[in-house]
Motif scaffolding. Structure first.
Motif, PDB file in Angstrom:
ATOM      1  N   GLU B  18       1.155  -1.321  -0.477  1.00 54.35           N
ATOM      2  CA  GLU B  18      -0.023  -0.071  -0.027  1.00 54.35           C
ATOM      3  C   GLU B  18       1.020   1.582  -0.027  1.00 54.35           C
ATOM      4  N   LEU B  19       2.360   1.053   0.803  1.00 54.10           N
ATOM      5  CA  LEU B  19       2.967   2.255   0.876  1.00 54.10           C
ATOM      6  C   LEU B  19       3.574   2.536  -0.871  1.00 54.10           C
ATOM      7  N   GLU B  20       3.799   1.897  -0.810  1.00 58.48           N
ATOM      8  CA  GLU B  20       4.275   1.491  -2.636  1.00 58.48           C
ATOM      9  C   GLU B  20       3.334   2.315  -3.385  1.00 58.48           C
ATOM     10  N   GLY B  27       4.747  10.264  -4.202  1.00 59.11           N
ATOM     11  CA  GLY B  27       6.107  11.326  -4.562  1.00 59.11           C
ATOM     12  C   GLY B  27       6.541  11.300  -3.567  1.00 59.11           C
ATOM     13  N   ASN B  28       5.254  11.315  -1.728  1.00 59.70           N
ATOM     14  CA  ASN B  28       5.903  11.712  -0.631  1.00 59.70           C
ATOM     15  C   ASN B  28       7.329  11.927   0.271  1.00 59.70           C
ATOM     16  N   ARG B  29       8.221  12.127   0.571  1.00 60.76           N
ATOM     17  CA  ARG B  29       9.353  11.915   0.669  1.00 60.76           C
ATOM     18  C   ARG B  29       9.133  11.274   2.457  1.00 60.76           C
ATOM     19  N   LYS B  30       8.087  11.627   2.748  1.00 62.44           N
ATOM     20  CA  LYS B  30       8.330  10.797   4.271  1.00 62.44           C
ATOM     21  C   LYS B  30       7.413   9.176   3.816  1.00 62.44           C
ATOM     22  N   ILE B  31       6.262   9.203   2.598  1.00 63.68           N
ATOM     23  CA  ILE B  31       6.148   7.402   2.764  1.00 63.68           C
ATOM     24  C   ILE B  31       7.377   6.781   2.235  1.00 63.68           C
ATOM     25  N   PHE B  32       8.205   6.968   1.903  1.00 60.83           N
ATOM     26  CA  PHE B  32       9.440   6.828   1.038  1.00 60.83           C
ATOM     27  C   PHE B  32      10.381   5.765   1.561  1.00 60.83           C
ATOM     28  N   SER B 333      -0.759  15.667   8.467  1.00 56.83           N
ATOM     29  CA  SER B 333      -0.354  16.330   7.464  1.00 56.83           C
ATOM     30  C   SER B 333       0.769  16.729   6.884  1.00 56.83           C
ATOM     31  N   ASP B 334       0.643  17.130   5.565  1.00 57.43           N
ATOM     32  CA  ASP B 334       2.416  17.758   4.911  1.00 57.43           C
ATOM     33  C   ASP B 334       1.998  18.589   4.255  1.00 57.43           C
ATOM     34  N   PRO B 335       2.200  19.965   4.116  1.00 57.01           N
ATOM     35  CA  PRO B 335       1.916  20.539   3.500  1.00 57.01           C
ATOM     36  C   PRO B 335       2.020  20.940   2.173  1.00 57.01           C
TER      37      PRO B 335
END
Lengths: 725, 384
Positions: B18-20, B27-32, B333-335
């Motif tokens: 799911e994260l991938e 392209g959220n960095r945190k998810i990476f 949340s990431d602005p």
């Protein structure tokens, strides 16, 4: 404290030393005879030689890791199973010397020496090791050594209370000592706070430096001192230091290993300290065979493993390896049925079968049935314990060293004295007797003049000998000082090279584990190299001195021959001069600051160390630490060599005297007698009547010396034969 | 173990996928970062605990391992001498590997076995194996490991320059929970040795020392060089209890050990391995219960088991806590690149599921203690 009732002496094989003991007794009695029969000037020298032989005993040091079973083994060897205290925890805290074969009135007594004030202070501050770390360790962290020392001081103060300061520097003498007394002086003992039992009397082991116990009997067949030591590899560091500092000089080293962990790193480190010993002086005992259950091939492999490892460390020596169990030996000596019953089992069966002292099935059958051939079982335990084999091995080694270093040279010297005296007297008798009693009667005054003339010549000869010896003394001492100086410079050069290299390593590696392991490896190599170099140099110096000695000998012989040309073989110096025993290189194995954990740990934690100041300080420390070791070693060498030279020249002097003084004395008597006869000695008949008494004396003296010369030769042969067995 | 953590791993897989997917979309960095973190936790939890058995030569390490495994796997014996380092791991098929100084892994065939000996090394007394055909009381060696007993080459002493690690892979139930590593001492030069890679993730340690010569200075020095964190999960095991004559002597020894080594270990125990093996039957079951009880082995085993349970539980808890924090980090949340609310919810739910699985798995890691055959670690079956 007598030997156990169950006497196993018949099983032990101290043949060689026993026979040498007998030879020694014979040597002493022959020597006494000689002492009575030679000129008084020489008699003193003979007396001194005999005193040395009489007082000689073999020193056997028992060393090894803690809990290897050294004390138990010593108990078994001396047939006194409860003599030295043993315990499940490391127990021996004090160097204990057991003297056998000394004067009877001392038997069963003991002398305990305490540390002096200075020595105690030095120990409390950690000795050399302590000062080194504390110099650098101004930080708050107390080192483990300091903690242990404080614990030791506390314990000593608790045990001894206010007596402590007054006890230091003293000693305690016991006319008759028991095992429980030994326990209080020699054993570490449990801390009072940990056990709830009250201690039976004040406990002195913390302040005892050395314990000397005198015992009767001669378990080795020859006077001996058996030295029990605290073990090495002890987490209680102080004891470690005591052992290392007191290994000193022993004739034989009994290295005790364990069957479970033979030749671990710590054992090897200990063995390496013994490198450079002259001749074969080490016996390896693999103790505690009773705990492991093996089969024949296991024991073979174990022996082979130890032998191989020893061969790598000591390529030129042949070190006997003996598997043993002190536990079994003591069980046999106790002759306690229950103890032996508990110890019977498959391990004894397997081992007894392997050594051939009993069949495995027999041993196992005893385990099962209760009908015991008691004495037979005890014998099997004793044989299997390895004690007889150890004693035989010691006996063989002692035999060689005693014979070659004491008996043979002394017999040779005394024999030479007897021969010189005999030769001189024989000649004198022939010429003087001939002259005085010849049919062509020479007038008395002429005879007297001839006698006085020869006397004066002899006096001149003696003066010449004195000069010769003085020159030789100077020559030899100068030579040895020069050589030692060169050796010193060479060793310092090597050390400087090492220090430079280590400085470079520090600069590039800083204080890191790599630096530490590199240092340790290379410092070990340095020590080995220095030991080898030292040994070679010293042997060369000894050879050089021997050559110069030979020169002095021929000079003396020539001078004597010139004065007394009619005598063949006038001056005999004996077949065997005492050889030089190099001092042991143990100072080279002493602890330096770099051998301490704490030294490295504080620096490893702090890191860094590549600043030039730091590097220089490091280099200087290396130089000074190793320089101290070298200094100590050279000092030992110097005093050993000087003593050797002194003894050698003394020997030359008195051997010369033994050829000259008899003649001088007899001529003196003759001259006086001639003076008294005067004119009444005009006929041959009257002369022979007047001088018969005198010549009779000379004749007896000659016969005695001839006989003694032959006796000493015979003794030498006997001694050599004993060794060949 | 596999069947227990299967749901745990399934949930990790789902979470990661799911994260991938989300990352591919946003392209959220945190998810990476989160993907990598989840992978790391997954991997971390997969590996079984690792127990290092250490001590000087002949202190009983191999015998101890054989006792724990209830069968003679590692050659042990009275004069076994110096051996290589061992690692025992779980695997479906029996296999033997040697790990070279460069980290390479070679599977051993019988030809390779013969070639493994280090030329020029000092000859060890060889391997003497306790199993005795005439004595039925001792456990029998596994057939598939018979070749181990013929491994004189592999058993040659190891010099640090040619450090070898031998990996024995066995389908053994104990090894599913904990790997066993036997080693003589910490290598002198850890930076260069392959063993350094192996030493780091050690969870618990057992230091064996002989009762007759317990805790010498060299042992202390070697132990001190290991990471201090190991001491909180280390047992000082005094072996050869049968050589101690009286209870009083044993008390004396323990007093001294507590004084000299108490601060360096979490507990000190005494055991007689010889008697323990004698109390076992051929199949590894306890035949003589009275004898077994006197050896000190039951106390040791239950102590070890408790420690392993605690270690694993703590591991699981830390992983769960970590995932919780991670989850919280992602849901904030990431602005710059906000996540759509539904995706954030989906991720959050998957996180919660994984955490739940972890907590469930942790509770049943070792399962309830087995009774009957007196083995806290696994069920001994009479079949082999």
């Amino acid at each position: 404290m007598t030997a156990a009732d169950h006497n196993f002496t018949s099983l032990t094989d101290a043949r060689i030393t026993t026979r040498l003991g007998e030879i020694k007794t014979r040597l002493l009695s022959l020597g006494e005879e000689l002492e009575g029969g030679v000129h008084r000037r020489v008699a003193g020298f003979v007396h001194d030689l005999l005193k040395e032989v009489e007082g000689h005993s073999c020193r056997i040091a028992v060393i090894g890791q803690i809990k290897a079973g050294k004390s138990s083994l010593v108990n078994a060897l001396t047939q006194r199973p409860d003599l030295l205290p043993t315990d499940v925890n490391p127990s021996t805290a004090v160097i204990t010397k057991l003297y056998f074969g000394g004067p009877a009135e001392k038997n069963n007594s003991a002398l305990f020496h305490f540390f002096s004030d200075e020595e105690w202070e030095r120990i409390m501050t950690g000795g050399r090791a302590g000062t080194m770390t504390m110099q650098r360790n101004a930080a708050v962290n107390r080192t483990r050594l300091q903690e242990q020392l404080e614990g030791l001081r506390d314990r000593a103060e608790t045990r001894l209370g206010r007596q402590l300061p007054s006890l230091l520097g003293k000693h305690h003498l016991f006319k008759s000592v028991t095992s429980s007394v030994l326990e209080r002086y020699v054993s570490a003992g449990d801390n009072a706070s940990e056990t709830n039992e009250p201690e039976p009397g004040p406990h002195f082991s913390d302040i005892t430096k050395i314990a000397e116990v005198y015992l009767e009997g001669q378990p080795l067949g020859y006077p001996a001192v058996i030295i029990d030591t605290p073990g090495v590899n002890d987490p209680f560091l102080v004891r470690d230091e005591i052992t290392h500092g007191n290994l000193g000089d022993a004739d034989i080293y009994l290295v005790v290993l364990t069957a479970q962990q033979p030749l671990s790193k710590s054992d090897l480190a200990l063995l390496r300290m013994l490198r450079g010993l002259q001749k074969d002086r080490i016996i390896a005992v693999v103790n505690r065979v009773d705990i492991v259950e093996g089969e024949a091939e296991d024991y073979d492999r174990l022996t082979a493993f130890v032998q191989e490892a020893l061969r790598q460390e000591f390529p030129h020596a042949s070190i006997p390896v003996i598997l043993a169990s002190a536990c079994w030996g003591n069980a046999a000596l106790h002759a306690d049925k229950e103890e032996m019953a508990a110890a019977l089992g498959p391990s004894l069966a397997a081992f007894a079968a392997w050594t051939g002292c009993a069949k495995a099935e027999d041993v196992l059958s005893w385990d099962r049935d209760r009908n015991w051939p008691h004495a037979r079982i005890a014998k099997v335990f004793y044989k299997a314990s390895g004690v007889p084999a150890i004693i035989a091995a010691i006996s063989r080694l002692i035999g060689h060293s005693v014979a070659e270093e004491r008996i043979l040279p002394t017999a040779s010297t005394l024999g030479a004295i007897a021969e010189n005296t005999a030769t001189s007297v024989r000649h004198n008798l022939k010429t003087m007797q001939g002259k005085v009693q010849s049919p062509a009667l020479q007038p008395v005054p002429l005879l007297r003049d001839q006698a006085m003339h020869t006397l004066r010549q002899l006096e001149r000869l003696l003066a010449h000998i004195e000069d010769s010896l003085r020159l030789a003394d100077q020559d030899l001492n100068t030579a040895l000082t020069e050589e030692l100086h060169r050796l010193g410079k060479y060793m310092v050069f090597r050390t400087d090279q090492f220090a430079e290299h280590q400085g470079e390593l520090l600069a590039s590696l800083t204080y890191s584990p790599e630096l530490r392991s590199a240092f340790q490896e290379e410092s070990f190599q340095l020590r080995s190299q220095l030991a080898e170099d030292f040994y070679k140099y010293i042997t060369d110096i000894a050879k050089l001195l021997m050559a110069k000695q030979r020169d002095a000998e021929s000079d003396l012989r020539q001078a004597t021959k010139d004065t007394l040309p009619e005598i063949d073989n006038v001056l005999h110096f004996g077949f065997q001069a005492p050889s030089f025993a190099p001092p042991s290189i143990i100072p080279l194995s002493k602890t330096t600051a770099f051998d301490l954990e704490d030294f490295w740990e504080t620096r490893l934690e702090a890191g860094g160390g590549s600043a030039p100041d730091e590097v220089n300080a490091f280099r200087d420390l290396v130089r000074s630490e190793f320089g101290d070791l070298i200094d100590e070693l050279l000092k030992l060498a110097e005093s050993a060599l000087k003593d050797h030279v002194l003894a050698a020249l003394r020997r030359l002097r008195f051997l010369s005297y033994s050829a000259i003084y008899p003649i001088a004395q007899q001529l003196q008597h003759l001259a006086e007698a001639l003076q008294k006869t005067g004119a009444s000695g005009d006929t041959a008949q009257r002369r022979s009547h007047l001088f018969s008494g005198l010549f009779q004396e000379w004749e007896e003296s000659l016969q005695q010396c001839e006989k003694l010369a032959l006796d000493f030769k015979d003794l030498r042969r006997q001694c050599i034969n004993t060794l060949d067995q | 173990m596999a069947e227990r953590v299967a749901p745990l791993q399934a949930s990790f897989t789902a979470l990661r996928e799911e994260l991938e997917r989300q990352f591919a979309v946003s392209g959220n960095r945190k998810i990476f970062g989160a993907i990598r973190a989840v992978k790391a936790v997954d991997w971390h939890l997969r590996r079984p605990l690792r127990i290092a058995v250490m001590g000087e030569q002949s202190s009983g390490k191999s015998t101890l391992i054989n006792m724990l495994l209830r069968e003679s796997v590692v050659p042990a014996g009275a004069f076994a001498g110096l051996k290589a380092h061992f690692m025992l791991r779980y695997g479906a098929d029996t296999a033997l590997y040697v790990i070279g100084p460069d980290g390479s892994r070679t599977r051993l065939t019988s030809k390779a076995l013969a070639r493994i000996s280090t030329p020029g090394a000092r000859s060890a007394p060889g391997t003497n194996i306790i199993y005795n055909a005439m004595d039925p009381a001792l456990p029998r060696p596994r057939e598939d490991l018979q070749s181990l007993s013929l491994l004189p080459g592999a058993m040659r002493p190891v010099t640090d320059g040619a450090a070898k690690l031998i990996e024995i892979v066995l389908p053994h139930p104990f090894l599913q929970r904990a790997e066993l590593m036997e080693t003589r001492a910490y290598p002198q030069n850890p930076a260069k040795s392959v063993l350094r890679r192996v030493y780091r993730p050690v969870d618990a340690a057992i230091w064996c020392t002989l009762s007759t010569q317990a805790w010498k200075e060299t042992e202390r020095q070697t132990w001190r060089r290991l990471p201090a964190s190991l001491r909180q999960n280390a047992i000082l095991l005094v072996t050869y209890r049968d050589a101690i004559r009286t209870a009083q002597d044993e008390a004396k020894i323990l007093t001294r050990l507590r004084r000299d080594a108490g601060s360096l270990f979490s507990e000190i125990m005494v055991v007689s391995l010889r008697h323990a093996l004698e109390a076992m039957s051929v199949h590894g079951m306890i035949a003589d219960h009275a004898k077994w009880d006197e050896t000190g082995a039951p106390q040791f085993e239950s102590g070890l088991r408790a420690r392993l349970d605690a270690l694993q539980w703590r591991r699981f808890q830390r992983s769960a806590a970590f995932l919780r924090r991670l989850s919280g980090l992602i849901s904030r949340s990431d602005p710059n690149s906000p996540l759509p609310a539904r995706s954030a919810e989906a991720i959050h739910e998957l996180f919660e599921r994984s955490i739940g699985q972890i907590e469930a798995a942790g509770a049943v890691y070792f399962g309830p203690a087995k009774t009957g055959d007196r083995n806290p670690f696994f069920a001994v079956t009479s079949q082999r």
